[in-house]
Design a protein around this motif. Structure first.
Motif, mmCIF file in Angstrom:
data_model
loop_
_atom_site.group_PDB
_atom_site.id
_atom_site.type_symbol
_atom_site.label_atom_id
_atom_site.label_comp_id
_atom_site.label_asym_id
_atom_site.label_seq_id
_atom_site.Cartn_x
_atom_site.Cartn_y
_atom_site.Cartn_z
ATOM 1 N N LEU A 123 0.796 -1.232 0.000
ATOM 2 C CA LEU A 123 0.000 0.000 0.000
ATOM 3 C C LEU A 123 0.828 1.281 0.000
ATOM 4 N N ALA A 124 1.949 1.278 0.705
ATOM 5 C CA ALA A 124 2.774 2.502 0.688
ATOM 6 C C ALA A 124 3.210 2.829 -0.740
ATOM 7 N N PRO A 125 3.732 1.840 -1.501
ATOM 8 C CA PRO A 125 4.080 2.180 -2.885
ATOM 9 C C PRO A 125 2.871 2.532 -3.757
ATOM 10 N N LEU A 126 1.740 1.886 -3.492
ATOM 11 C CA LEU A 126 0.546 2.230 -4.280
ATOM 12 C C LEU A 126 0.104 3.665 -3.980
ATOM 13 N N MET A 127 0.125 4.029 -2.702
ATOM 14 C CA MET A 127 -0.270 5.397 -2.349
ATOM 15 C C MET A 127 0.740 6.411 -2.874
ATOM 16 N N SER A 128 1.991 5.991 -2.934
ATOM 17 C CA SER A 128 3.009 6.876 -3.490
ATOM 18 C C SER A 128 2.713 7.146 -4.974
ATOM 19 N N VAL A 129 2.298 6.093 -5.693
ATOM 20 C CA VAL A 129 1.911 6.277 -7.108
ATOM 21 C C VAL A 129 0.713 7.214 -7.192
ATOM 22 N N MET A 130 -0.266 6.988 -6.331
ATOM 23 C CA MET A 130 -1.445 7.876 -6.295
ATOM 24 C C MET A 130 -1.024 9.327 -6.082
ATOM 25 N N GLY A 175 -7.698 7.986 -10.514
ATOM 26 C CA GLY A 175 -8.759 7.654 -9.574
ATOM 27 C C GLY A 175 -8.822 6.168 -9.285
ATOM 28 N N ILE A 176 -8.347 5.370 -10.257
ATOM 29 C CA ILE A 176 -8.383 3.906 -10.130
ATOM 30 C C ILE A 176 -6.968 3.401 -10.381
ATOM 31 N N LEU A 177 -6.446 2.649 -9.446
ATOM 32 C CA LEU A 177 -5.078 2.145 -9.612
ATOM 33 C C LEU A 177 -5.074 0.636 -9.375
ATOM 34 N N SER A 178 -4.451 -0.058 -10.313
ATOM 35 C CA SER A 178 -4.391 -1.514 -10.191
ATOM 36 C C SER A 178 -2.939 -1.963 -10.144
ATOM 37 N N PRO A 179 -2.587 -2.834 -9.193
ATOM 38 C CA PRO A 179 -1.258 -3.451 -9.286
ATOM 39 C C PRO A 179 -1.208 -4.329 -10.533
ATOM 40 N N TRP A 192 -11.103 11.373 -14.202
ATOM 41 C CA TRP A 192 -10.186 10.562 -13.410
ATOM 42 C C TRP A 192 -9.637 9.422 -14.270
ATOM 43 N N ALA A 193 -8.340 9.235 -14.204
ATOM 44 C CA ALA A 193 -7.715 8.188 -15.013
ATOM 45 C C ALA A 193 -7.682 6.853 -14.274
ATOM 46 N N ALA A 194 -7.517 5.777 -15.060
ATOM 47 C CA ALA A 194 -7.349 4.425 -14.502
ATOM 48 C C ALA A 194 -5.961 3.938 -14.893
ATOM 49 N N ALA A 195 -5.196 3.504 -13.907
ATOM 50 C CA ALA A 195 -3.791 3.163 -14.178
ATOM 51 C C ALA A 195 -3.447 1.763 -13.689
ATOM 52 N N ILE A 196 -2.432 1.192 -14.333
ATOM 53 C CA ILE A 196 -1.814 -0.040 -13.831
ATOM 54 C C ILE A 196 -0.376 0.313 -13.489
ATOM 55 N N THR A 197 0.098 -0.181 -12.379
ATOM 56 C CA THR A 197 1.483 0.079 -11.998
ATOM 57 C C THR A 197 2.238 -1.227 -11.750
ATOM 58 N N SER A 198 3.493 -1.225 -12.160
ATOM 59 C CA SER A 198 4.338 -2.393 -11.858
ATOM 60 C C SER A 198 5.176 -2.137 -10.602
#
Lengths: 389, 274
Positions: free
Chosen positions: B104-111, B118-122, B195-201
């Protein structure tokens, strides 16, 4: 001219062009008749295993050599609607080259002689595909070098013969995995640079992986499924991306292995901007099913059984089977049926069946051709080649 | 104050749910409060960490599935007055498997680095999308098929149904029971509302489908193949009724048109376009 003509048809009709595998003489006749009846182009895409030059002993389709096949099509295509195309030309794309374990140089020479026969016979579309290598896995630059060598060879000979020819490039086999943007960009960039430098016409088509893959009698790729296929980009992402890149380069996108997709998926091809799509084994299977059905429903089950056994024994179904297959022996025979249409035993049993069916008022070959036409027409309708102006 | 509310959906798999809970507690405990929903689980199959129990007859018979389940959890937070205390909501099915490290810390950092996401997916190591995340680890997509989403609160606020804060209507459309294309509908609502929807690695997650394949009887759900067939059949009917679309490709084009528009108004994010 040919490229412009196809582009113009695409933009006027907002359609997807159809490549038809010449699976049998009935299939070839069906394609010629449909193209002429509806006055639309169809591309007959002959693989080297289906049709090849005399040097290679012809192919399994009607035992035709390249020249015989081309002459047959040119003579019967009254309105000139058929484009004769070589599908997957290149080294080791003929079984003889594999069986003889030809070295790279010999296999390239062999592929060139096959292309030369294509050009001399009047083929108009050449697919340059040197992705097969029986001795290893060449990297992208090695494959591109082979593309350039074959491309230049074909272009030079087409010029010498005064033969108009357009090219299709594509460095894939039926992997089903998706191209990346970077891979496609790199390939197209390199090829366009090569064409410009050598003053050669740029390719008209590039083979793009859109998530289609044929196994048994199904399309098992990601295109027609709403669930994920491991390690593949969902078609929802892949297709628009690839179309965008092709449009940027002014090259038409060609999908391979389109067989067995649903009507819904096919109807979206023109709308998604997929310029052309190839279909092959489905038409062969359609003819096999029609043959079995007409035999079995007219008291000729013995003939049907003989055909099934002959087809099963050919083992040609092997490469189409899923790992965890549940296919019956009959299913396997149906998958391999078109490979044996020209086998002497098959010709003999069909001849006998035809004479018995004739007594019942059934013209066997006419009936089979009609069934294949239905199968091809499904694609033509869904691709907006017919039924829209 | 913890920035994230994680909602885990369970149906009759307490051990798997508890394992995911413990994993999150261990690696992300400082970042998130964890809420477990029992989607009509049987009495012997309840997680020790259960927060809310959907125990009404229909939920017991059929479960909630993703849309109804997440609506239920989010609407409970709303009703309990806790919704606004979080910056984001991490919505997970219990078969989600995360890496042995903080997620979650890295996901929130991406946010935080992407203020219009607005939507983030690992990403998952089994997805083809990973090939698109080489140069930039985060990209904006018009299509994401997943069961693990981090939703920014402000995005959720822009679409939530405060008139009907319940399991059927709050954020997702509960009438789409099995959730066919519900992710596309959510993404369309995202781009439609800027709001965008993103995927992050930056974070990897996988869905362990073996639970659904091997333990369908225990979960009290249909077999995998049957569920898949109903998912499509019922979903297509929902799609036609709600949108008049006869194909998932219509939905794809609908979402992509919003996606393309987004970059016309946000050229600053063009590097994140796929």
């Amino acid at each position: 001219m040919m490229h412009q003509r196809l582009s113009s048809i695409l933009s006027k009709k907002r359609c997807t062009l159809l490549g038809v595998g010449p699976m049998s003489i009935n299939c070839v006749d069906a394609a010629i008749e449909l193209a002429n009846e509806h006055e639309v182009p169809l591309i007959l895409i002959a693989s080297r295993r289906q049709i090849d030059s005399e040097k290679f002993g012809g192919g399994y389709v009607n035992n035709w050599t390249t020249e015989e096949f081309a002459n047959y099509v040119i003579d019967n295509d009254k309105k000139g609607k058929i484009l004769l195309a070589r599908d997957h030309g290149g080294p080791w794309q003929n079984t003889k080259e594999v069986a003889e374990k030809l070295s790279l140089r010999r296999a390239m020479e062999s592929a060139k002689s096959s292309y030369l026969a294509d050009l001399e016979a009047g083929f108009q579309v050449l697919h340059i595909d040197p992705s097969v290598d029986i001795f290893g896995t060449p990297d992208v630059d090695e494959v591109l070098d082979r593309v350039f060598e074959l491309y230049e060879y074909c272009w030079d000979h087409a010029q010498r013969l005064g033969q108009e020819v357009i090219f299709e490039i594509g460095t894939e086999e039926q992997s089903g995995t998706t191209n990346t943007q970077e891979e496609l960009d790199y390939t197209l960039n390199s090829i366009l640079k090569f064409c410009k430098k050598n003053n050669i016409v740029q390719p008209s088509f590039v083979v793009i992986q859109t998530g289609t893959r044929v196994m048994e009698t199904r399309n098992v790729g990601s295109f027609d499924t709403p669930v994920r296929v491991a390690n593949e980009l969902p078609a929802e992402i892949q297709v628009p991306q690839m179309v965008e890149i092709c449009n940027r380069y002014g090259i038409m996108m060609k999908e391979h292995n389109t067989d067995y997709l649903s009507d819904e998926a096919l109807q979206w091809h023109p709308r998604l901007g997929i310029h052309a799509a190839n279909v092959a084994p489905e038409f062969g299977v359609a003819e096999t099913i029609a043959l079995l059905s007409v035999l079995e429903s007219n008291g000729l089950s013995k003939h049907a059984d003989q055909f099934l056994q002959l087809s099963y024994d050919s083992n040609k179904w092997n490469k189409w089977m899923l790992n965890n297959t549940t296919a019956s022996n009959r299913d396997r025979s149906i998958i391999a049926g078109h490979y044996i249409f020209s086998h002497p035993d098959c010709l003999s049993l069909k001849k006998d069946a035809a004479s018995q069916l004739a007594k019942l008022g059934i013209n066997l070959e006419q009936h089979l051709k009609q069934q294949v036409k239905k199968s091809i027409l499904r694609y033509m309708s869904n691709f907006r080649l017919v039924g829209s102006k | 104050m913890k920035r994230v509310a994680t909602i885990i959906l369970n149906r009759n798999l307490p051990e798997i749910t508890d394992r995911l809970h413990d994993h999150l507690k261990k690696y992300d405990g400082d970042e998130t409060d964890i809420f477990v929903i029992e989607a009509g689980s049987e009495s012997g199959n309840i997680s020790q960490y259960t927060t809310w129990f959907a125990d009404w007859t229909e939920a017991k018979a059929n479960g909630l599935r993703y849309s109804r389940g997440m609506n239920y959890g989010l609407s409970q937070l709303w009703k309990e007055g806790r919704f606004e205390q979080y910056d984001a909501f991490f919505l997970l099915t219990n078969d989600t498997e995360l890496q042995e490290q903080p997620s979650l810390a890295p996901l929130m950092s991406v946010m935080d680095q992407h203020p219009r996401v607005g939507i983030l997916s690992p990403c998952s190591p089994r997805w083809g999308e990973k090939l698109l995340l080489n140069k930039e680890s985060t990209k904006y997509f018009w299509f994401i098929h997943n069961n693990a989403y981090l939703l920014r609160r402000q995005f959720v606020e822009s679409i939530l149904n405060t008139d009907q804060p319940d399991f059927m209507n709050f954020v997702f459309d509960g009438s789409n029971f099995r959730g066919y294309l519900s992710e596309s509908e959510l993404i369309a609502k995202g781009y439609a509302n800027d709001w965008a929807a993103a995927i992050t690695s930056e974070v990897w997650a996988t869905e362990n489908e073996s639970h659904l394949i091997n333990q369908a009887d225990l979960i009290k759900t249909e077999k995998y193949e049957e569920n898949l067939s109903l998912y499509i059949e019922e979903g297509q009917s929902w799609l036609r009724k709600k949108y008049g679309f006869n194909s998932r490709w219509s939905m794809q084009q609908y979402v992509k048109s919003f996606y393309d528009k987004f970059f016309e108004f946000h050229p600053e994010f063009i590097n994140f376009k796929v």
